[in-house]
Design a protein around this motif. Structure first.
Motif, short mmCIF file in Angstrom:
data_model
loop_
_atom_site.label_atom_id
_atom_site.label_comp_id
_atom_site.label_asym_id
_atom_site.label_seq_id
_atom_site.Cartn_x
_atom_site.Cartn_y
_atom_site.Cartn_z
N SER A 24 0.83 -1.21 0.00
CA SER A 24 0.00 0.00 0.00
C SER A 24 0.87 1.26 0.00
O SER A 24 0.58 2.24 -0.71
N GLU A 25 1.96 1.24 0.76
CA GLU A 25 2.86 2.40 0.77
C GLU A 25 3.50 2.61 -0.59
O GLU A 25 3.64 3.76 -1.07
N CYS A 26 3.89 1.50 -1.25
CA CYS A 26 4.49 1.62 -2.60
C CYS A 26 3.46 2.12 -3.61
O CYS A 26 3.78 2.91 -4.52
N GLY A 27 2.21 1.67 -3.49
CA GLY A 27 1.16 2.17 -4.38
C GLY A 27 0.92 3.65 -4.22
O GLY A 27 0.74 4.38 -5.20
N ILE A 28 0.92 4.11 -2.97
CA ILE A 28 0.72 5.55 -2.73
C ILE A 28 1.90 6.34 -3.29
O ILE A 28 1.73 7.41 -3.88
N LEU A 29 3.14 5.80 -3.13
CA LEU A 29 4.32 6.53 -3.61
C LEU A 29 4.37 6.56 -5.12
O LEU A 29 4.86 7.54 -5.71
N SER A 30 3.86 5.53 -5.79
CA SER A 30 3.88 5.51 -7.26
C SER A 30 2.95 6.56 -7.85
O SER A 30 3.16 7.00 -8.99
N LEU A 31 1.91 6.99 -7.10
CA LEU A 31 1.01 8.03 -7.60
C LEU A 31 1.69 9.40 -7.60
O LEU A 31 1.44 10.21 -8.50
N SER A 32 2.50 9.64 -6.58
CA SER A 32 3.23 10.91 -6.52
C SER A 32 4.66 10.62 -6.06
O SER A 32 4.99 10.75 -4.86
N PRO A 33 5.55 10.20 -6.98
CA PRO A 33 6.91 9.80 -6.57
C PRO A 33 7.77 10.96 -6.07
O PRO A 33 8.73 10.75 -5.33
N SER A 34 7.44 12.20 -6.46
CA SER A 34 8.25 13.33 -6.04
C SER A 34 7.97 13.78 -4.61
O SER A 34 8.74 14.56 -4.05
N SER A 35 6.88 13.30 -4.02
CA SER A 35 6.54 13.70 -2.66
C SER A 35 7.41 12.97 -1.65
O SER A 35 8.01 11.93 -1.96
N ASN A 36 7.44 13.48 -0.44
CA ASN A 36 8.23 12.85 0.61
C ASN A 36 7.61 11.53 1.02
O ASN A 36 6.39 11.45 1.26
N PRO A 37 8.37 10.46 1.13
CA PRO A 37 7.80 9.15 1.47
C PRO A 37 7.46 9.05 2.95
O PRO A 37 7.83 9.91 3.76
N SER A 38 6.77 7.98 3.30
CA SER A 38 6.42 7.73 4.68
C SER A 38 7.68 7.41 5.48
O SER A 38 8.60 6.76 4.97
N PRO A 39 7.76 7.84 6.72
CA PRO A 39 8.99 7.56 7.50
C PRO A 39 9.19 6.08 7.79
O PRO A 39 10.30 5.67 8.12
N ARG A 40 8.11 5.26 7.67
CA ARG A 40 8.26 3.82 7.95
C ARG A 40 8.54 3.01 6.70
O ARG A 40 8.69 1.80 6.78
N LEU A 41 8.59 3.65 5.53
CA LEU A 41 8.74 2.90 4.28
C LEU A 41 10.11 2.24 4.19
O LEU A 41 10.23 1.07 3.80
N VAL A 42 11.15 2.96 4.54
CA VAL A 42 12.50 2.40 4.46
C VAL A 42 12.65 1.22 5.40
O VAL A 42 13.23 0.18 5.05
N GLU A 43 12.08 1.32 6.57
CA GLU A 43 12.16 0.22 7.53
C GLU A 43 11.39 -0.99 7.05
O GLU A 43 11.82 -2.14 7.22
N LEU A 44 10.23 -0.76 6.40
CA LEU A 44 9.45 -1.88 5.85
C LEU A 44 10.19 -2.57 4.71
O LEU A 44 10.13 -3.79 4.58
#
Length: 803
Positions: free
Chosen positions: A46-66
């Protein structure tokens, strides 16, 4: 709270706080925590899907850990479909595609085109997320969850497009280390190596079609990667060399220069790396901790003894290396012969022709430094492979001007391009150009010395250029007066400039050994006169001398026979001395016992003496056998040429020579040639044989003290430069030369008796008073005295006239 929850029996810990704890528990109990793992994977999707919609935005702080959690757990606990799923998810995130789309597999077709472009969504991805995805994929590859070819194309696309320097270096080092791990001892996978090499070869072949900026970056990385793997000894086959040779035809100048520098300098760099490793290992072994300032215990004493033992072992290995020894860490691979990379080219003729065509092109936009590098490579290629590239020599003559930049390098490269199969007409044109532009009085002394040295180096590689071809009518058929040219250069040995004089003397000595008939009688010297009488001259163009057996095989057989006979005689003499000493002691004991025994026991003593008598006769007979064996030793100098050729063929067909045998044969042949050329060398050999030192001159080890690295076929500009003027010595250097001079005159280093000059010094004065030399000297003094008196009287008359 239930009973199970209170006691903790049959329950699992509820982890909702830290992913690192869940990662540890999933590795311990994969089946028990599968639901928690699936929940975290769904969250990652779900985090990757959200990031693919707007890749230039700042990612979630837990994405790297996941991402790190999913890669670590799937590659260790759920390897297979689950790890492939996570890998596809991360690859799609890096490529900017949707998470449901499955990435394309690496194409195995060698004719398929490779695309290095990435969509805008992949380029605008946050650098922390991109670095986390790359680190996760590297982790999964190190654990064996992903095939190497699946990541190779992806990483090359990222390296060629993304402008993150740290990420590029991380990907580059990972690919190099991954290929090194694939080719470890006992793990070499040739199928994977071929597929990777074919992929890199397709990258290099794209330059002729596209030549874009992205392709150029990928080609630079590919060339650097193959060069690094060759330097580390991972890929040293002809396939790796073929990849770099295809880079030599690239339109990208950076790729071209990197490939050419590889072929020109790789052997030198590998030798330097090996020398550095040996020096580091030697310094580490020499560093011994004697525990001078600590307590002495038995364990520490054993440790010191072990270190000393290792140092003695390493020192013995360093001083007396065995070429048959195979290193434990290298195995059989370390014993294989590593040929120069330029010798492994598949089509050197075609490569040289293409590069020369590019240099000669009218629309060539190459810089002078790049063109100089290409000339160096093409001439090295022609010299090492003995190619016939006739348009190369007129092209080199363009750059042989006196004021040309780096002209010394051009002359050195011209020497590289010469070999025995080049026609003498091409060589004569080069010699005329050098003589006209460098060896004239209008040039400086340094230019003249460089020109003479270059001519000497060219003629040393092509001796047929000095041969004079005669027609059936007895007329010479060459366009150059070789004899006059040779004598003109020999006259420079009397030049006033020191560097020119040294170059002229070197040329004269060279002609004395190769073709002394070209020199005048006064310039031939002792060696040249002897060789001229023997009819020594170089072979004409196209003329060869057929070899019968291995050169020096007869000399090696005679040398080993004499040495074995000498060793046998020494051993028998030592055994005779020991047996005599052993016999003397019992005989003395018998004499003492005879004085104490009764007179009736005399017969037993006589019988014992008669039993020992034949042994003394046998000893004398053995000495006679040794003398006979020494007299029957093979003497090669007394055999005819036909007998020597027959002996060479017989020895070469019945024996397998080792590397040390070939080294001995080279030294023996060289010493025989020196004795034929120089009568003094023959006298030295006779004295060495008389003194028993003939075996000290030939050793199994290499006698050369030069530790410099020499690349086969390379000619450095320093080799043909003028001799530098003598610099002013410092005080320490002057003192060192003074001490060395005193030792030189204090200890006599020359073999043989005293010279005639030394004998004259010890002669009585009355014996030399009326000798011809003394009378001539006295008459010269009187003549000078009379001349001075005439000048004085003439001066006095002039003064009187003026008065």
């Amino acid at each position: 709270m239930s009973l199970h929850a209170a006691t903790g029996a049959g329950t699992r810990v509820d982890v909702t706080l830290k992913i690192s704890q869940l990662q540890n528990l999933c590795k311990r109990d994969p089946e028990g925590y599968r639901e928690d793992y699936d929940a975290q994977v769904r969250r990652l999707e779900s985090e990757c899907g959200i990031l693919s919609l707007s890749p230039s935005s700042n990612p979630s702080p837990r994405l790297v850990e996941l991402i790190q959690f999913a890669a670590a757990v799937s590659s260790s606990s759920y390897k297979g479909k689950e790890s492939d799923k996570i890998a596809d998810l991360l690859i799609n995130l890096l490529l900017g595609s949707s998470s449901n789309e499955k990435p394309k597999e690496a194409q195995n077709n060698r004719h398929a085109a490779i695309s290095f472009s990435l969509p805008a969504s992949a380029i605008s991805l946050h650098r922390d997320v991109r670095k986390a995805c790359v680190s996760a994929l590297i982790l999964m590859r190190n654990k064996g969850a992903i095939q190497p070819l699946k990541l190779l194309e992806l990483f090359f696309r990222i390296m060629s497009v993304v402008s993150d320097k740290g990420l590029r270096e991380m990907l580059y080092h990972h690919i190099v280390n991954d290929i090194r791990n694939i080719n470890k001892k006992g793990k070499r996978d040739e199928k994977v190596n071929r597929s990777i090499q074919s992929f890199l070869h397709r990258i290099m072949s794209m330059s002729e079609v596209t030549g874009g900026e992205e392709t150029g970056v990928a080609q630079k990385r590919a060339v650097d990667m193959v060069c690094e793997l060759y330097r580390r000894g991972v890929w040293t086959d002809d396939r790796a060399v073929a990849i770099i040779s295809s880079a030599a035809l690239s339109q990208n100048t950076n790729v071209l220069c990197r490939s050419l520098r590889f072929f020109l300098n790789i052997e030198e760099k590998m030798a330097e790396d090996k020398q550095r490793e040996e020096d580091d290992e030697w310094h580490g072994i020499n560093r011994i901790d004697f525990h001078s300032h600590s307590r002495k215990t038995k364990s520490r004493l054993r440790q010191v003894e072990r270190q000393l033992k290792n140092r003695r072992k390493a020192q013995k290995k360093k001083e007396d290396p065995d070429w048959l020894e195979i290193e434990e860490r290298g195995g059989v691979e370390a014993a294989k012969k590593l040929y120069p990379a330029i010798e492994l080219l598949r089509d050197p003729q075609g490569l040289a022709e293409k590069l020369l065509k590019r240099m000669r092109g009218s629309n060539s936009t190459l810089k002078y430094e790049v063109k100089l590098l290409m000339i160096n490579f093409v001439t090295r290629l022609v010299g090492n492979h003995e190619l016939l590239l006739l348009p190369l020599y007129p092209f080199l003559q363009r750059y042989m001007g006196g004021h040309q930049r780096d002209v010394t390098a051009i002359l050195a490269y011209s020497v590289q391009a010469c070999h025995q199969y080049v026609p003498p007409d091409e060589i004569h044109s080069i010699l005329k150009t050098i003589a006209h532009n460098f060896i004239t009085e209008r040039c400086s002394g340094e230019q003249m010395a460089v020109g003479i040295n270059a001519v000497r180096a060219i003629c040393a590689r092509v001796p047929s250029a000095l041969s004079i071809e005669e027609d059936s009518d007895g007329m010479t058929s060459t366009n150059m007066d070789v004899e006059g040219f040779t004598q003109d250069l020999a006259a420079y040995s009397q030049h006033r400039d020191r560097s020119v004089s040294i170059a002229g003397k070197s040329w004269t000595n060279f002609i004395r050994e190769v073709h002394p008939g070209l020199l005048q009688g006064k310039n031939r010297g002792l060696k040249g006169t002897g060789l001229h009488k023997a009819g020594i001259k170089p072979l004409q163009y196209g003329q060869t001398k057929a070899a019968s057996g291995v050169e020096g095989a007869d000399l090696l057989a005679a040398y080993e026979a004499r040495k074995s006979a000498r060793n046998d005689s020494d051993d028998e003499s030592r055994s005779d001395d020991s047996s005599n000493r052993i016999r003397e002691e019992p005989m003395n004991d018998i004499e003492e016992k005879e004085t104490l025994q009764d007179p009736n026991s005399d017969e037993e003593g006589d019988d014992g003496a008669e039993e020992e008598a034949p042994d003394l006769v046998l000893l004398n007979s053995d000495d006679g056998q040794v003398q006979e064996s020494e007299s029957n030793i093979l003497d090669v100098t007394k055999l005819s040429s036909e007998e020597r050729n027959k002996l060479k063929q017989e020895i070469s067909s019945n024996r397998i020579f080792s590397a040390s045998d070939f080294a001995k044969m080279r030294r023996l042949v060289e010493k025989e040639r020196q004795a034929q050329r120089d009568p003094r060398e023959a006298a030295r050999r006779k004295r060495a044989i008389a003194q028993g030192k003939e075996y000290d001159q030939i050793s199994d080890e290499d006698d050369s003290d030069d530790e410099a690295i020499h690349v086969a076929g390379a000619v450095l500009p320093t080799e043909i430069m003028a001799e530098a003027k003598r610099k002013r010595q410092s005080k320490a250097e002057r003192l060192e030369s003074i001490l060395s001079g005193r030792d030189k005159f204090e200890f006599k280093a020359r073999d043989g008796g005293s010279t005639n000059t030394e004998k004259k010094r010890s002669k009585n004065f009355m014996m030399t008073k009326y000798s011809m030399e003394t009378r001539m000297k006295r008459s010269r003094k009187e003549t000078l005295k009379q001349g001075k008196l005439r000048e004085m009287s003439r001066d006095i008359k002039k003064r009187r006239r003026k008065m």
